[in-house]
Motif scaffolding. Sequence first.
Motif, PDB file in Angstrom:
ATOM      1  N   ASP A  73      16.176  11.350 -16.824  1.00  0.00           N
ATOM      2  CA  ASP A  73      15.684   9.994 -17.097  1.00  0.00           C
ATOM      3  C   ASP A  73      16.434   9.345 -18.259  1.00  0.00           C
ATOM      4  O   ASP A  73      16.700   8.147 -18.248  1.00  0.00           O
ATOM      5  CB  ASP A  73      14.186  10.015 -17.395  1.00  0.00           C
ATOM      6  N   ASP A  74      16.753  10.130 -19.297  1.00  0.00           N
ATOM      7  CA  ASP A  74      17.427   9.599 -20.481  1.00  0.00           C
ATOM      8  C   ASP A  74      18.943   9.713 -20.349  1.00  0.00           C
ATOM      9  O   ASP A  74      19.452  10.673 -19.748  1.00  0.00           O
ATOM     10  CB  ASP A  74      17.005  10.362 -21.734  1.00  0.00           C
ATOM     11  N   THR A  75      19.672   8.756 -20.912  1.00  0.00           N
ATOM     12  CA  THR A  75      21.116   8.927 -21.038  1.00  0.00           C
ATOM     13  C   THR A  75      21.376  10.015 -22.084  1.00  0.00           C
ATOM     14  O   THR A  75      20.486  10.394 -22.860  1.00  0.00           O
ATOM     15  CB  THR A  75      21.794   7.630 -21.495  1.00  0.00           C
ATOM     16  N   ASP A  76      22.612  10.510 -22.116  1.00  0.00           N
ATOM     17  CA  ASP A  76      22.978  11.506 -23.126  1.00  0.00           C
ATOM     18  C   ASP A  76      22.726  10.968 -24.533  1.00  0.00           C
ATOM     19  O   ASP A  76      22.223  11.672 -25.412  1.00  0.00           O
ATOM     20  CB  ASP A  76      24.453  11.886 -22.986  1.00  0.00           C
ATOM     21  N   THR A  77      23.070   9.696 -24.741  1.00  0.00           N
ATOM     22  CA  THR A  77      22.923   9.091 -26.064  1.00  0.00           C
ATOM     23  C   THR A  77      21.454   8.963 -26.449  1.00  0.00           C
ATOM     24  O   THR A  77      21.070   9.258 -27.589  1.00  0.00           O
ATOM     25  CB  THR A  77      23.597   7.710 -26.102  1.00  0.00           C
ATOM     26  N   GLU A  78      20.609   8.530 -25.518  1.00  0.00           N
ATOM     27  CA  GLU A  78      19.200   8.374 -25.860  1.00  0.00           C
ATOM     28  C   GLU A  78      18.550   9.723 -26.143  1.00  0.00           C
ATOM     29  O   GLU A  78      17.700   9.835 -27.021  1.00  0.00           O
ATOM     30  CB  GLU A  78      18.438   7.642 -24.753  1.00  0.00           C
ATOM     31  N   TYR A  79      18.958  10.748 -25.411  1.00  0.00           N
ATOM     32  CA  TYR A  79      18.448  12.080 -25.700  1.00  0.00           C
ATOM     33  C   TYR A  79      18.794  12.457 -27.143  1.00  0.00           C
ATOM     34  O   TYR A  79      17.961  12.980 -27.891  1.00  0.00           O
ATOM     35  CB  TYR A  79      19.037  13.105 -24.730  1.00  0.00           C
ATOM     36  N   ALA A  80      20.033  12.174 -27.545  1.00  0.00           N
ATOM     37  CA  ALA A  80      20.459  12.485 -28.912  1.00  0.00           C
ATOM     38  C   ALA A  80      19.662  11.682 -29.935  1.00  0.00           C
ATOM     39  O   ALA A  80      19.262  12.209 -30.980  1.00  0.00           O
ATOM     40  CB  ALA A  80      21.955  12.207 -29.067  1.00  0.00           C
TER      41      ALA A  80
END
Length: 204
Positions: A73-80
Amino acid sequence: MKAVLLIGNNYKINKLDFKDSYVVGIDKGALICLKNNIKMDLAIGDFDSINKNDYENLKNSKTKIIKLNEIKDDTDTEYALKHLKNYDEILILGGITGKRIEHFIAMLNYIKTYTNVILKDDNSIIYSIEKDEFIKKDNEYKYISFFSLLDDTIINLEGFKYNLKNYNLKQHDSLCISNEINSDYGIIKLKGRILIIKTKDDSI
């Protein structure tokens, strides 16, 4: 505490950006860190943008890796960002422009959601504020633009080429595009929240 997330689009490595920071390589940004001898504290991503050999090199670097599922659901950046939410400042390098314009729109959404996020590439710096601020004149980033993130934002500008007094800057108002600081610094007095975009002179 400061964290730096390297994505890599339209960003030329400046090692001063990484000084005294917790460094995270986002997907292909982790590979860019490796190739430029930038010590990472963490690499995050599904790593679908790098080949198997590069991923093996990343694993062999002994960098801590959080490998995400490609279906998520999250982009890599949002996960970070969620992982680093307690940092005072999160500088994202290289996330402003590129071929995937939808990712840039997502970056703007991150600024709206996380008040501690700053975007930077070779041409622009973007961040938000919700209190008064003094901005020193920067001959490199000559132009400065303001966009409201709230409909009831009241803004005062002093020391700019175009000053304002008690102006109600609404969300879709483009009045404050491409201003310039006329003195040593500009003063922003604010009630509300605004997006600030600093850009370089395109003639340089």
